[in-house]
Scaffold this motif. Structure first.
Motif, PDB file in Angstrom:
ATOM      1  N   TYR A 188       0.799  -1.150  -0.117  1.00 13.93           N
ATOM      2  CA  TYR A 188      -0.052  -0.105  -0.006  1.00 13.93           C
ATOM      3  C   TYR A 188       0.990   1.185   0.004  1.00 13.93           C
ATOM      4  CZ  TYR A 188      -3.713   3.436   0.997  1.00 13.93           C
ATOM      5  OH  TYR A 188      -4.784   4.157   0.978  1.00 13.93           O
ATOM      6  N   HIS A 189       1.806   1.211   0.832  1.00 10.99           N
ATOM      7  CA  HIS A 189       2.707   2.499   1.042  1.00 10.99           C
ATOM      8  C   HIS A 189       3.991   2.523  -0.045  1.00 10.99           C
ATOM      9  CE1 HIS A 189       0.409   3.864   4.590  1.00 10.99           C
ATOM     10  NE2 HIS A 189       0.768   2.749   5.017  1.00 10.99           N
ATOM     11  N   VAL A 190       4.151   1.409  -0.619  1.00 13.47           N
ATOM     12  CA  VAL A 190       5.365   1.471  -1.802  1.00 13.47           C
ATOM     13  C   VAL A 190       4.978   1.068  -2.745  1.00 13.47           C
ATOM     14  CG1 VAL A 190       7.871   0.628  -1.985  1.00 13.47           C
ATOM     15  CG2 VAL A 190       6.685   0.843   0.368  1.00 13.47           C
ATOM     16  N   SER A 191       4.924   2.127  -3.740  1.00 16.10           N
ATOM     17  CA  SER A 191       4.752   1.566  -5.097  1.00 16.10           C
ATOM     18  C   SER A 191       5.397   0.869  -5.995  1.00 16.10           C
ATOM     19  CB  SER A 191       4.428   3.012  -5.816  1.00 16.10           C
ATOM     20  OG  SER A 191       5.767   3.497  -6.262  1.00 16.10           O
ATOM     21  N   PRO A 192       4.933  -0.020  -7.167  1.00 17.25           N
ATOM     22  CA  PRO A 192       5.651  -0.954  -7.582  1.00 17.25           C
ATOM     23  C   PRO A 192       6.823  -0.399  -8.099  1.00 17.25           C
ATOM     24  CG  PRO A 192       3.366  -1.445  -8.186  1.00 17.25           C
ATOM     25  CD  PRO A 192       3.461  -0.120  -7.308  1.00 17.25           C
ATOM     26  N   SER A 193       6.951   0.973  -8.725  1.00 14.97           N
ATOM     27  CA  SER A 193       8.068   1.773  -9.283  1.00 14.97           C
ATOM     28  C   SER A 193       9.219   1.731  -8.188  1.00 14.97           C
ATOM     29  CB  SER A 193       7.734   2.892  -9.822  1.00 14.97           C
ATOM     30  OG  SER A 193       7.117   3.967  -8.788  1.00 14.97           O
ATOM     31  N   VAL A 208       3.341 -14.641 -13.431  1.00 15.93           N
ATOM     32  CA  VAL A 208       2.652 -15.612 -12.701  1.00 15.93           C
ATOM     33  C   VAL A 208       2.654 -14.906 -11.212  1.00 15.93           C
ATOM     34  CG1 VAL A 208       2.666 -17.767 -11.445  1.00 15.93           C
ATOM     35  CG2 VAL A 208       3.337 -17.676 -13.905  1.00 15.93           C
ATOM     36  N   ILE A 209       1.621 -14.837 -10.454  1.00 19.24           N
ATOM     37  CA  ILE A 209       1.454 -14.023  -9.027  1.00 19.24           C
ATOM     38  C   ILE A 209       0.582 -14.702  -8.446  1.00 19.24           C
ATOM     39  CG2 ILE A 209       2.413 -11.734  -9.734  1.00 19.24           C
ATOM     40  CD1 ILE A 209      -0.596 -10.901  -9.995  1.00 19.24           C
ATOM     41  N   ARG A 210       0.957 -14.872  -6.992  1.00 17.56           N
ATOM     42  CA  ARG A 210      -0.187 -15.619  -6.130  1.00 17.56           C
ATOM     43  C   ARG A 210      -1.362 -14.825  -6.264  1.00 17.56           C
ATOM     44  NH1 ARG A 210      -1.632 -19.920  -3.895  1.00 17.56           N
ATOM     45  NH2 ARG A 210      -2.793 -19.944  -1.851  1.00 17.56           N
ATOM     46  N   TRP A 211      -1.458 -13.723  -6.042  1.00 21.07           N
ATOM     47  CA  TRP A 211      -2.795 -12.792  -6.309  1.00 21.07           C
ATOM     48  C   TRP A 211      -2.395 -11.273  -6.698  1.00 21.07           C
ATOM     49  CZ3 TRP A 211      -7.409 -13.215  -7.919  1.00 21.07           C
ATOM     50  CH2 TRP A 211      -8.235 -12.555  -7.468  1.00 21.07           C
ATOM     51  N   LEU A 212      -3.302 -10.563  -7.270  1.00 22.47           N
ATOM     52  CA  LEU A 212      -3.104  -9.262  -7.504  1.00 22.47           C
ATOM     53  C   LEU A 212      -2.442  -8.209  -6.826  1.00 22.47           C
ATOM     54  CD1 LEU A 212      -6.157  -8.727 -10.147  1.00 22.47           C
ATOM     55  CD2 LEU A 212      -3.609  -9.243 -10.784  1.00 22.47           C
ATOM     56  N   ASP A 213      -2.873  -8.498  -5.218  1.00 19.21           N
ATOM     57  CA  ASP A 213      -2.476  -7.380  -4.162  1.00 19.21           C
ATOM     58  C   ASP A 213      -1.039  -7.753  -4.119  1.00 19.21           C
ATOM     59  OD1 ASP A 213      -2.238 -10.022  -3.190  1.00 19.21           O
ATOM     60  OD2 ASP A 213      -3.453  -9.577  -1.163  1.00 19.21           O
ATOM     61  N   ARG A 214      -0.260  -8.640  -4.776  1.00 17.73           N
ATOM     62  CA  ARG A 214       1.355  -8.713  -4.654  1.00 17.73           C
ATOM     63  C   ARG A 214       1.871  -7.626  -5.507  1.00 17.73           C
ATOM     64  NH1 ARG A 214       2.057 -10.385  -0.219  1.00 17.73           N
ATOM     65  NH2 ARG A 214      -0.079  -9.525  -0.242  1.00 17.73           N
ATOM     66  N   ILE A 215       0.937  -7.124  -6.512  1.00 20.98           N
ATOM     67  CA  ILE A 215       1.717  -5.916  -7.147  1.00 20.98           C
ATOM     68  C   ILE A 215       1.270  -4.755  -6.541  1.00 20.98           C
ATOM     69  CG2 ILE A 215       1.199  -4.610  -9.425  1.00 20.98           C
ATOM     70  CD1 ILE A 215       0.565  -7.303 -10.713  1.00 20.98           C
ATOM     71  N   SER A 216      -0.063  -4.633  -5.854  1.00 22.10           N
ATOM     72  CA  SER A 216      -0.178  -3.191  -5.286  1.00 22.10           C
ATOM     73  C   SER A 216      -1.650  -3.527  -4.594  1.00 22.10           C
ATOM     74  CB  SER A 216      -0.157  -2.068  -6.049  1.00 22.10           C
ATOM     75  OG  SER A 216      -0.463  -0.926  -5.365  1.00 22.10           O
ATOM     76  N   ARG A 217      -1.828  -2.732  -3.519  1.00 20.36           N
ATOM     77  CA  ARG A 217      -3.034  -2.750  -2.748  1.00 20.36           C
ATOM     78  C   ARG A 217      -3.702  -1.386  -2.904  1.00 20.36           C
ATOM     79  NH1 ARG A 217      -3.491  -6.937   0.951  1.00 20.36           N
ATOM     80  NH2 ARG A 217      -1.658  -7.948   1.744  1.00 20.36           N
ATOM     81  N   ARG A 218      -3.201  -0.726  -3.941  1.00 19.06           N
ATOM     82  CA  ARG A 218      -3.971   0.639  -4.107  1.00 19.06           C
ATOM     83  C   ARG A 218      -4.607   0.630  -5.497  1.00 19.06           C
ATOM     84  NH1 ARG A 218      -2.633   5.630  -1.635  1.00 19.06           N
ATOM     85  NH2 ARG A 218      -1.250   5.534   0.006  1.00 19.06           N
ATOM     86  N   TYR A 219      -5.825   1.044  -5.563  1.00 22.30           N
ATOM     87  CA  TYR A 219      -6.630   0.842  -6.952  1.00 22.30           C
ATOM     88  C   TYR A 219      -5.848   1.577  -8.004  1.00 22.30           C
ATOM     89  CZ  TYR A 219     -10.067   1.739 -10.480  1.00 22.30           C
ATOM     90  OH  TYR A 219     -10.632   2.128 -11.389  1.00 22.30           O
TER      91      TYR A 219
END
Length: 201
Positions: free
Chosen positions: A43-48, A67-78
């Motif tokens: 949430y606080h650290v962007s993918p970039s 391949v990822i476990r779930w999309l929240d591994r990329i980000s929790r921000r909309y």
């Protein structure tokens, strides 16, 4: 066709990096194509701002599979998740989630299926941030109640938040650069910059 596994583990996650490495092994992905950011919040650290994610995105091309476990591994921000996924879709990347087998295909050509894909993605991104905010709100209420009862002292931050903000105001710099300067993780720096606390107490 290159298949890349991305994982992320924050200090608050119940999962461990080991579980995500095991998940990658189950998918038959070679270790050189597994990238996991550890100790990094979604949430606080962007993918970039995450070093391992940067390797992943540079390695993805048209026809690649993420391949990822779930999309929240990329980000929790909309906004971050939606924008990142749309960027991957435009690249022609196929995203596979091991949690439930869901697939988001960037090479989908049918307009109706693309619309359904994008609608599902937008919903998941919005729901992910809403869930995170709800959990954090409940956690904050629980901590407040424990403090009032004298049962919660909290944990001392790894760095003085006020010092971080003062240094950033004077010298600037990215979250990663500040993390290296203070010798802490990027998640800690992000919390410091977004905190209203005047001290690390």
């Amino acid at each position: 066709m290159r298949r890349i596994y991305y994982g992320r583990v924050s200090a608050l996650d119940r999962q461990t990096a080991a579980s995500q490495y095991a998940d990658a092994d189950e998918q038959g992905i070679k270790h050189s194509d597994v990238f996991i950011d550890e100790g990094v919040g979604g949430y606080h650290v962007s993918p970039s701002e995450r070093p391992q994610w940067q390797h992943v995105e540079r390695g993805l091309r048209k026809g690649s599979v993420l391949v990822i476990r779930w999309l929240d591994r990329i980000s929790r921000r909309y906004d971050e998740l939606h924008e990142t996924m749309q960027r991957l879709m435009k690249k022609g990347v196929r995203v596979e989630c091991t949690l439930n087998g869901m697939v988001l295909d960037g090479q989908e050509a049918d307009p109706t299926r693309k619309a359904v894909r994008d609608a599902i993605l937008a919903f998941i991104a919005a729901q992910g941030e809403a869930d995170y905010r709800y959990r954090r709100e409940n956690q904050a209420q629980g901590i407040a109640a424990a403090r009032q009862a004298g049962k919660y002292k909290g944990r001392k931050p790894a760095v003085d938040y006020a010092e971080v903000r003062a240094y950033h105001a004077e010298h600037g710099g990215s979250v990663r650069a500040l993390a290296e300067h203070f010798g802490v993780g990027v998640a800690t720096i992000s919390r410091a910059l977004n905190s209203d606390d005047t001290s690390s107490k």
